[in-house]
Design a protein around this motif. Structure first.
Motif, PDB file in Angstrom:
ATOM      1  N   VAL A  69       1.850  -2.767   3.593  1.00 60.12           N
ATOM      2  CA  VAL A  69       3.228  -2.657   3.513  1.00 60.12           C
ATOM      3  C   VAL A  69       3.654  -3.010   2.193  1.00 60.12           C
ATOM      4  CG1 VAL A  69       5.428  -3.485   4.031  1.00 60.12           C
ATOM      5  CG2 VAL A  69       4.226  -3.391   5.861  1.00 60.12           C
ATOM      6  N   ASP A  70       4.136  -2.109   1.380  1.00 60.93           N
ATOM      7  CA  ASP A  70       4.689  -2.448  -0.051  1.00 60.93           C
ATOM      8  C   ASP A  70       6.117  -2.269  -0.288  1.00 60.93           C
ATOM      9  OD1 ASP A  70       3.699  -2.642  -3.116  1.00 60.93           O
ATOM     10  OD2 ASP A  70       5.067  -1.054  -2.929  1.00 60.93           O
ATOM     11  N   ALA A  71       6.691  -3.338  -0.659  1.00 60.48           N
ATOM     12  CA  ALA A  71       8.140  -3.397  -0.913  1.00 60.48           C
ATOM     13  C   ALA A  71       8.589  -4.414  -1.649  1.00 60.48           C
ATOM     14  CB  ALA A  71       8.725  -3.458   0.563  1.00 60.48           C
ATOM     15  N   PRO A  72       9.896  -4.420  -2.421  1.00 70.33           N
ATOM     16  CA  PRO A  72      10.285  -5.857  -2.950  1.00 70.33           C
ATOM     17  C   PRO A  72      10.431  -6.665  -1.958  1.00 70.33           C
ATOM     18  CG  PRO A  72      12.211  -4.158  -2.756  1.00 70.33           C
ATOM     19  CD  PRO A  72      10.913  -3.458  -2.247  1.00 70.33           C
ATOM     20  N   LEU A  73       9.768  -7.821  -1.803  1.00 64.72           N
ATOM     21  CA  LEU A  73      10.001  -8.948  -1.219  1.00 64.72           C
ATOM     22  C   LEU A  73      10.518 -10.222  -1.831  1.00 64.72           C
ATOM     23  CD1 LEU A  73       6.440  -8.488   0.607  1.00 64.72           C
ATOM     24  CD2 LEU A  73       8.535  -7.566   1.454  1.00 64.72           C
ATOM     25  N   THR A  74      10.642 -10.137  -3.081  1.00 63.59           N
ATOM     26  CA  THR A  74      11.383 -10.988  -3.703  1.00 63.59           C
ATOM     27  C   THR A  74      12.242 -10.113  -4.769  1.00 63.59           C
ATOM     28  OG1 THR A  74       9.467 -11.147  -5.504  1.00 63.59           O
ATOM     29  CG2 THR A  74       9.379 -12.767  -3.727  1.00 63.59           C
ATOM     30  N   GLY A  75      13.279 -11.056  -5.370  1.00 62.71           N
ATOM     31  CA  GLY A  75      14.171 -10.273  -6.205  1.00 62.71           C
ATOM     32  C   GLY A  75      15.303  -9.943  -5.773  1.00 62.71           C
ATOM     33  N   SER A  76      15.984  -8.810  -6.499  1.00 60.49           N
ATOM     34  CA  SER A  76      17.456  -8.592  -6.014  1.00 60.49           C
ATOM     35  C   SER A  76      17.395  -7.728  -4.852  1.00 60.49           C
ATOM     36  CB  SER A  76      18.303  -8.127  -7.149  1.00 60.49           C
ATOM     37  OG  SER A  76      17.700  -7.050  -7.650  1.00 60.49           O
ATOM     38  N   LEU A  77      16.432  -6.943  -4.888  1.00 63.67           N
ATOM     39  CA  LEU A  77      16.358  -6.038  -3.472  1.00 63.67           C
ATOM     40  C   LEU A  77      15.506  -6.760  -2.248  1.00 63.67           C
ATOM     41  CD1 LEU A  77      15.737  -2.686  -5.484  1.00 63.67           C
ATOM     42  CD2 LEU A  77      17.628  -3.700  -4.760  1.00 63.67           C
ATOM     43  N   LYS A 100       8.116  -6.297  -6.178  1.00 65.15           N
ATOM     44  CA  LYS A 100       9.235  -6.514  -7.111  1.00 65.15           C
ATOM     45  C   LYS A 100      10.173  -5.543  -7.575  1.00 65.15           C
ATOM     46  CE  LYS A 100       6.473 -10.465  -8.422  1.00 65.15           C
ATOM     47  NZ  LYS A 100       5.084 -10.202  -7.710  1.00 65.15           N
ATOM     48  N   ALA A 101       9.975  -4.230  -6.878  1.00 64.85           N
ATOM     49  CA  ALA A 101      10.817  -3.158  -7.474  1.00 64.85           C
ATOM     50  C   ALA A 101      10.215  -2.827  -8.613  1.00 64.85           C
ATOM     51  CB  ALA A 101      11.984  -3.308  -7.359  1.00 64.85           C
ATOM     52  N   VAL A 102       8.810  -2.952  -9.317  1.00 65.46           N
ATOM     53  CA  VAL A 102       8.309  -2.663 -10.351  1.00 65.46           C
ATOM     54  C   VAL A 102       7.114  -1.782 -10.292  1.00 65.46           C
ATOM     55  CG1 VAL A 102       7.146  -3.649 -12.515  1.00 65.46           C
ATOM     56  CG2 VAL A 102       9.015  -4.820 -11.493  1.00 65.46           C
ATOM     57  N   PRO A 103       7.262  -0.436 -11.037  1.00 63.53           N
ATOM     58  CA  PRO A 103       6.135   0.310 -10.816  1.00 63.53           C
ATOM     59  C   PRO A 103       4.762  -0.122 -11.147  1.00 63.53           C
ATOM     60  CG  PRO A 103       8.134   1.507 -12.004  1.00 63.53           C
ATOM     61  CD  PRO A 103       8.430   0.026 -11.628  1.00 63.53           C
ATOM     62  N   ALA A 104       4.539  -0.786 -12.007  1.00 57.44           N
ATOM     63  CA  ALA A 104       3.251  -1.497 -12.357  1.00 57.44           C
ATOM     64  C   ALA A 104       2.500  -2.239 -11.225  1.00 57.44           C
ATOM     65  CB  ALA A 104       3.251  -2.308 -13.747  1.00 57.44           C
ATOM     66  N   SER A 105       3.576  -3.273 -10.549  1.00 59.33           N
ATOM     67  CA  SER A 105       3.087  -3.854  -9.497  1.00 59.33           C
ATOM     68  C   SER A 105       2.877  -3.174  -8.246  1.00 59.33           C
ATOM     69  CB  SER A 105       4.094  -4.864  -9.214  1.00 59.33           C
ATOM     70  OG  SER A 105       4.531  -5.968 -10.022  1.00 59.33           O
ATOM     71  N   GLY A 106       3.518  -2.093  -8.179  1.00 63.36           N
ATOM     72  CA  GLY A 106       3.114  -1.030  -6.957  1.00 63.36           C
ATOM     73  C   GLY A 106       1.977  -0.556  -7.200  1.00 63.36           C
ATOM     74  N   MET A 138       2.144   4.930  -7.359  1.00 64.49           N
ATOM     75  CA  MET A 138       1.409   4.735  -6.439  1.00 64.49           C
ATOM     76  C   MET A 138       0.559   6.028  -5.549  1.00 64.49           C
ATOM     77  SD  MET A 138       3.540   1.913  -4.106  1.00 64.49           S
ATOM     78  CE  MET A 138       2.249   1.017  -3.329  1.00 64.49           C
ATOM     79  N   GLN A 139       1.149   7.112  -5.776  1.00 62.04           N
ATOM     80  CA  GLN A 139       0.848   8.429  -5.091  1.00 62.04           C
ATOM     81  C   GLN A 139      -0.457   8.655  -5.517  1.00 62.04           C
ATOM     82  OE1 GLN A 139       4.324  10.793  -6.354  1.00 62.04           O
ATOM     83  NE2 GLN A 139       4.454  11.080  -3.985  1.00 62.04           N
ATOM     84  N   GLY A 140      -1.056   8.912  -6.642  1.00 59.28           N
ATOM     85  CA  GLY A 140      -2.280   9.140  -7.038  1.00 59.28           C
ATOM     86  C   GLY A 140      -3.532   8.223  -6.694  1.00 59.28           C
ATOM     87  N   VAL A 141      -3.115   6.841  -6.678  1.00 61.85           N
ATOM     88  CA  VAL A 141      -3.914   5.909  -6.252  1.00 61.85           C
ATOM     89  C   VAL A 141      -4.489   6.259  -4.606  1.00 61.85           C
ATOM     90  CG1 VAL A 141      -4.617   3.612  -6.015  1.00 61.85           C
ATOM     91  CG2 VAL A 141      -3.180   4.185  -7.920  1.00 61.85           C
ATOM     92  N   PHE A 142      -3.423   6.454  -4.004  1.00 60.25           N
ATOM     93  CA  PHE A 142      -3.512   6.439  -2.664  1.00 60.25           C
ATOM     94  C   PHE A 142      -4.265   7.825  -2.191  1.00 60.25           C
ATOM     95  CE2 PHE A 142       0.215   3.546  -1.600  1.00 60.25           C
ATOM     96  CZ  PHE A 142      -0.809   2.518  -1.366  1.00 60.25           C
ATOM     97  N   ALA A 143      -3.954   8.956  -2.870  1.00 56.60           N
ATOM     98  CA  ALA A 143      -4.480  10.427  -2.831  1.00 56.60           C
ATOM     99  C   ALA A 143      -5.833  10.239  -3.060  1.00 56.60           C
ATOM    100  CB  ALA A 143      -3.689  11.406  -3.746  1.00 56.60           C
ATOM    101  N   LYS A 144      -6.308   9.749  -4.170  1.00 61.92           N
ATOM    102  CA  LYS A 144      -7.865   9.577  -4.510  1.00 61.92           C
ATOM    103  C   LYS A 144      -8.574   8.961  -3.382  1.00 61.92           C
ATOM    104  CE  LYS A 144      -7.306   9.593  -9.367  1.00 61.92           C
ATOM    105  NZ  LYS A 144      -7.400   8.769 -10.698  1.00 61.92           N
ATOM    106  N   ALA A 145      -8.046   8.142  -2.602  1.00 64.16           N
ATOM    107  CA  ALA A 145      -8.728   7.569  -1.522  1.00 64.16           C
ATOM    108  C   ALA A 145      -8.168   8.028  -0.080  1.00 64.16           C
ATOM    109  CB  ALA A 145      -8.373   6.092  -1.504  1.00 64.16           C
ATOM    110  N   ASP A 146      -7.717   9.297  -0.142  1.00 65.85           N
ATOM    111  CA  ASP A 146      -7.070   9.858   1.369  1.00 65.85           C
ATOM    112  C   ASP A 146      -6.419   8.763   2.239  1.00 65.85           C
ATOM    113  OD1 ASP A 146      -8.482  12.360   0.765  1.00 65.85           O
ATOM    114  OD2 ASP A 146     -10.392  11.499   1.362  1.00 65.85           O
TER     115      ASP A 146
END
Length: 410
Positions: free
Chosen positions: A45-53, A90-96, A124-132
């Protein structure tokens, strides 16, 4: 990545028992075999678990947790124990992106639910795609994620076969909103604001194009920056523009403050937005009454769906400290889709999870079809949900109320 340990059926197949193949093991027990003798499959699971969202992110995480608990209790996949591993982006692309790399590195992970934000998904998409490794977002709505950057020109190409979503796209939501507010709410002059983010800017652009196509007029546009709190300048522009409504493409923290400051400036016009405004926190962010403001959101209200009754009841029984919020039902369905795909892969391989289980799960997801919490769950050739149900909500008496639900048709 380590090769996934193979499973073979024993002679006690009728009992649904799975045992480990003897080959390739350094120890008596495989790395991904639990003490019960079952194979462990992790749903990330990846989501903003802290912060405003975090209100939305926690609802996503808890709903996946409920799906996994339900699958284990029902022994949905014989010989498999599902677990959840959650990461805060944290709703931050780099963290994702960092989280995606960690998830890929764990070979027990066969699917990921998330993220919330379209901008995070891009990282995140490219990272996941390379690993199927398949991901299913319960909340992403930007069409480029599944249909490519040239989707608006009619050139639709799926960038990543591993990407799916249970929420409908902004192509549907933005046009639905524009048609409703022109035809039903009788708005004719709208001031459009966005937060310069992937989700917000994309949704605002689609709304504006469709609103003009309907015959409406965009009387002004502006942008704000996420985490800013002073929108007095924009509010002044709205008042002088003669707009009869404001459309905001962005999230509820800024949306609530923007609505508040527009009203303080003396412009008694409603703020309209997408699913990212549909949260009690939008109302709480404003010191002025939000009555009359609107938001569209994907799907029908869960509380009104017969298919969601068990989910709502079981979620309450778990005693989670956060509500399932706007995307809980879609997160549950996303996790259940992964569980069903794992079930199919095992069944098609004589009860074994093969070395290329990730690729096989991705392939199986494209064929998944079941009645979920939010209705029919299945995906089209782009990995987008086939469910095009949407709802218009309005703030009445300090709370969101649904005022119209329908299935979008061109």
């Amino acid at each position: 990545m380590r090769h996934r340990s193979l499973l073979i059926l024993t002679s006690a197949l009728t009992a649904g028992a799975l045992t480990l193949s003897a080959c390739g093991s350094r120890n008596d027990k495989k790395d991904n075999e639990s003490d019960s003798g079952k194979t462990t499959v992790v749903i990330g699971v990846d989501a903003p678990l802290t912060g405003s969202l975090s209100a939305l992110g926690q609802g996503i995480k808890n709903s996946v947790d409920l799906a996994v608990k339900t699958a284990n209790e029902k022994n949905e996949v014989a010989g498999v124990t599902f677990k959840v591993q959650s990461f805060d982006d944290k709703a931050v692309p780099a963290s994702g992106q960092q989280n995606a790399t960690k998830l890929v590195g764990d070979d027990e992970v066969l699917g990921v639910v998330g993220p919330l934000n379209s901008g995070v998904a891009q990282s995140m998409q490219g990272v996941f795609a390379k690993a199927d490794l398949a991901q299913i977002s319960p909340a992403n709505t930007n069409p480029a994620l599944s249909q490519g950057d040239d989707w608006a020109k009619g050139d639709k190409k799926r960038p990543f076969e591993t990407y799916f979503r249970t929420a409908t796209t902004d192509v549907i939501q933005g046009r639905f909103a524009a048609q409703y507010f022109y035809k039903n709410a009788k708005k004719r002059k709208v001031f459009v604001v966005d937060d310069k983010q992937t989700y917000g800017a994309g949704l605002a652009s689609i709304f504006a194009d469709e609103f003009k196509r309907q015959g409406g007029k965009i009387v002004g546009t502006d942008h704000l920056t996420v985490k800013e709190t002073d929108f007095a300048g924009i509010a002044s522009k709205v008042k002088s523009s003669g707009a009869d409504a404001v459309y905001f493409g962005g999230q509820y923290p800024e949306g609530g403050l923007l609505s508040d400051q527009i009203k303080k400036a003396g412009a008694e016009v409603p703020t309209i937005g997408g699913d990212a405004l549909y949260d009690p926190a939008y109302i709480e962010a404003s010191s002025q009454s939000n009555d009359g403001d609107y938001a569209t959101s994907v799907g029908y209200p869960l509380e009104e769906l017969e298919s969601a009754k068990a989910f709502i009841e079981n979620y309450g029984k778990q005693g989670y400290s956060d509500p399932y919020a706007a995307y809980g039902g879609y997160a549950y369905d996303a996790a259940w889709a992964i569980i069903q795909a794992v079930k199919t892969v095992a069944a098609d391989n004589d009860g074994k999870l093969p070395d290329d289980a990730r690729a096989k799960v991705t392939e199986a997801l494209g064929k998944v079809s079941f009645q979920g919490v939010t209705g029919k769950v299945s995906f089209d050739e782009y990995g987008d949900t086939t469910n095009k149900q949407l709802t218009v909500y309005q703030v009445k008496g300090g709370r969101w109320e649904s005022i119209e639900s329908t299935t979008f048709k061109d």
